[in-house]
Design a protein around this motif. Structure first.
Motif, PDB file in Angstrom:
ATOM      1  N   TYR A   1      -2.237 -12.281  -3.583  1.00  0.00           N
ATOM      2  CA  TYR A   1      -3.087 -11.860  -2.468  1.00  0.00           C
ATOM      3  C   TYR A   1      -2.349 -12.083  -1.159  1.00  0.00           C
ATOM      4  O   TYR A   1      -1.642 -13.073  -0.992  1.00  0.00           O
ATOM      5  CB  TYR A   1      -4.378 -12.684  -2.451  1.00  0.00           C
ATOM      6  CG  TYR A   1      -5.189 -12.557  -3.707  1.00  0.00           C
ATOM      7  CD1 TYR A   1      -6.155 -11.577  -3.834  1.00  0.00           C
ATOM      8  CD2 TYR A   1      -4.981 -13.426  -4.772  1.00  0.00           C
ATOM      9  CE1 TYR A   1      -6.905 -11.459  -5.000  1.00  0.00           C
ATOM     10  CE2 TYR A   1      -5.719 -13.315  -5.939  1.00  0.00           C
ATOM     11  CZ  TYR A   1      -6.676 -12.330  -6.041  1.00  0.00           C
ATOM     12  OH  TYR A   1      -7.406 -12.215  -7.193  1.00  0.00           O
ATOM     13  N   ASN A   2      -2.564 -11.167  -0.192  1.00  0.00           N
ATOM     14  CA  ASN A   2      -1.972 -11.350   1.128  1.00  0.00           C
ATOM     15  C   ASN A   2      -2.851 -12.275   1.962  1.00  0.00           C
ATOM     16  O   ASN A   2      -3.883 -12.773   1.491  1.00  0.00           O
ATOM     17  CB  ASN A   2      -1.723 -10.010   1.822  1.00  0.00           C
ATOM     18  CG  ASN A   2      -2.991  -9.241   2.134  1.00  0.00           C
ATOM     19  OD1 ASN A   2      -4.106  -9.783   2.106  1.00  0.00           O
ATOM     20  ND2 ASN A   2      -2.845  -7.974   2.443  1.00  0.00           N
TER      21      ASN A   2
ATOM     22  N   LEU B   1      -4.913 -11.684   4.185  1.00  0.00           N
ATOM     23  CA  LEU B   1      -6.262 -11.159   4.421  1.00  0.00           C
ATOM     24  C   LEU B   1      -7.135 -11.255   3.172  1.00  0.00           C
ATOM     25  O   LEU B   1      -8.298 -10.887   3.200  1.00  0.00           O
ATOM     26  CB  LEU B   1      -6.191  -9.696   4.873  1.00  0.00           C
ATOM     27  CG  LEU B   1      -5.482  -9.438   6.193  1.00  0.00           C
ATOM     28  CD1 LEU B   1      -5.365  -7.942   6.451  1.00  0.00           C
ATOM     29  CD2 LEU B   1      -6.209 -10.130   7.328  1.00  0.00           C
ATOM     30  N   GLY B   2      -6.554 -11.744   2.076  1.00  0.00           N
ATOM     31  CA  GLY B   2      -7.299 -11.864   0.832  1.00  0.00           C
ATOM     32  C   GLY B   2      -7.292 -10.598  -0.001  1.00  0.00           C
ATOM     33  O   GLY B   2      -7.994 -10.506  -1.003  1.00  0.00           O
ATOM     34  N   GLU B   3      -6.463  -9.626   0.370  1.00  0.00           N
ATOM     35  CA  GLU B   3      -6.360  -8.380  -0.377  1.00  0.00           C
ATOM     36  C   GLU B   3      -5.386  -8.556  -1.531  1.00  0.00           C
ATOM     37  O   GLU B   3      -4.292  -9.088  -1.341  1.00  0.00           O
ATOM     38  CB  GLU B   3      -5.866  -7.252   0.533  1.00  0.00           C
ATOM     39  CG  GLU B   3      -6.769  -7.002   1.715  1.00  0.00           C
ATOM     40  CD  GLU B   3      -6.114  -6.131   2.774  1.00  0.00           C
ATOM     41  OE1 GLU B   3      -6.855  -5.395   3.434  1.00  0.00           O
ATOM     42  OE2 GLU B   3      -4.873  -6.202   2.957  1.00  0.00           O
ATOM     43  N   LYS B   4      -5.788  -8.094  -2.714  1.00  0.00           N
ATOM     44  CA  LYS B   4      -4.899  -8.180  -3.872  1.00  0.00           C
ATOM     45  C   LYS B   4      -3.785  -7.152  -3.703  1.00  0.00           C
ATOM     46  O   LYS B   4      -4.047  -5.961  -3.546  1.00  0.00           O
ATOM     47  CB  LYS B   4      -5.667  -7.918  -5.156  1.00  0.00           C
ATOM     48  CG  LYS B   4      -4.857  -8.197  -6.405  1.00  0.00           C
ATOM     49  CD  LYS B   4      -5.612  -7.865  -7.683  1.00  0.00           C
ATOM     50  CE  LYS B   4      -6.752  -8.836  -7.892  1.00  0.00           C
ATOM     51  NZ  LYS B   4      -7.411  -8.615  -9.202  1.00  0.00           N
ATOM     52  N   VAL B   5      -2.540  -7.625  -3.716  1.00  0.00           N
ATOM     53  CA  VAL B   5      -1.391  -6.744  -3.526  1.00  0.00           C
ATOM     54  C   VAL B   5      -0.547  -6.612  -4.789  1.00  0.00           C
ATOM     55  O   VAL B   5       0.365  -5.795  -4.839  1.00  0.00           O
ATOM     56  CB  VAL B   5      -0.516  -7.209  -2.337  1.00  0.00           C
ATOM     57  CG1 VAL B   5      -1.278  -7.105  -1.035  1.00  0.00           C
ATOM     58  CG2 VAL B   5      -0.010  -8.629  -2.550  1.00  0.00           C
ATOM     59  N   TYR B   6      -0.852  -7.416  -5.809  1.00  0.00           N
ATOM     60  CA  TYR B   6      -0.133  -7.348  -7.078  1.00  0.00           C
ATOM     61  C   TYR B   6      -1.028  -7.898  -8.169  1.00  0.00           C
ATOM     62  O   TYR B   6      -1.733  -8.887  -7.966  1.00  0.00           O
ATOM     63  CB  TYR B   6       1.154  -8.192  -7.011  1.00  0.00           C
ATOM     64  CG  TYR B   6       1.918  -8.235  -8.316  1.00  0.00           C
ATOM     65  CD1 TYR B   6       2.859  -7.264  -8.614  1.00  0.00           C
ATOM     66  CD2 TYR B   6       1.685  -9.239  -9.250  1.00  0.00           C
ATOM     67  CE1 TYR B   6       3.557  -7.297  -9.816  1.00  0.00           C
ATOM     68  CE2 TYR B   6       2.373  -9.275 -10.453  1.00  0.00           C
ATOM     69  CZ  TYR B   6       3.310  -8.296 -10.727  1.00  0.00           C
ATOM     70  OH  TYR B   6       3.982  -8.327 -11.912  1.00  0.00           O
TER      71      TYR B   6
ATOM     72  N   TYR C   1       1.619 -15.563   1.148  1.00  0.00           N
ATOM     73  CA  TYR C   1       0.858 -15.012   0.016  1.00  0.00           C
ATOM     74  C   TYR C   1       0.318 -16.136  -0.846  1.00  0.00           C
ATOM     75  O   TYR C   1       0.869 -17.236  -0.871  1.00  0.00           O
ATOM     76  CB  TYR C   1       1.758 -14.105  -0.847  1.00  0.00           C
ATOM     77  CG  TYR C   1       2.163 -12.844  -0.130  1.00  0.00           C
ATOM     78  CD1 TYR C   1       1.417 -11.683  -0.261  1.00  0.00           C
ATOM     79  CD2 TYR C   1       3.292 -12.822   0.683  1.00  0.00           C
ATOM     80  CE1 TYR C   1       1.786 -10.525   0.401  1.00  0.00           C
ATOM     81  CE2 TYR C   1       3.659 -11.674   1.352  1.00  0.00           C
ATOM     82  CZ  TYR C   1       2.903 -10.527   1.211  1.00  0.00           C
ATOM     83  OH  TYR C   1       3.268  -9.396   1.876  1.00  0.00           O
TER      84      TYR C   1
END
Length: 70
Positions: free
Chosen positions: A24-25, A27-32, A52
């Motif tokens: 997660y980045n 911002l809490g967004e899943k990136v992988y 991350y």
């Protein structure tokens, strides 16, 4: 190593034991995400520099950690 430049090596996972991996980045967004993966190296070259969080779930427990991508 931390900070990560190209590849993140996950240590202390038993050989042959698969795990769900999520990154997660800030911002809490899943990136992988990798489901049921037995790979112990994550290619981070496409991630932007920053902080991350990684989450590993091998069915026996959940590990959460932080790393820096340079």
């Amino acid at each position: 190593p931390n900070p990560v430049v190209g590849h993140l090596t996950i240590e202390n996972l038993k050989k042959g034991i698969a795990a769900d991996i999520a990154i997660y980045n800030f911002l809490g967004e899943k990136v992988y995400a990798a489901i049921n993966s037995d790979e112990h190296v994550v290619d981070c070259r496409l991630l932007s520099p920053g902080i991350y969080w990684i989450e590993l779930n091998n069915g026996e427990g959940i590990f959460k950690g932080k790393f820096i991508k340079r």
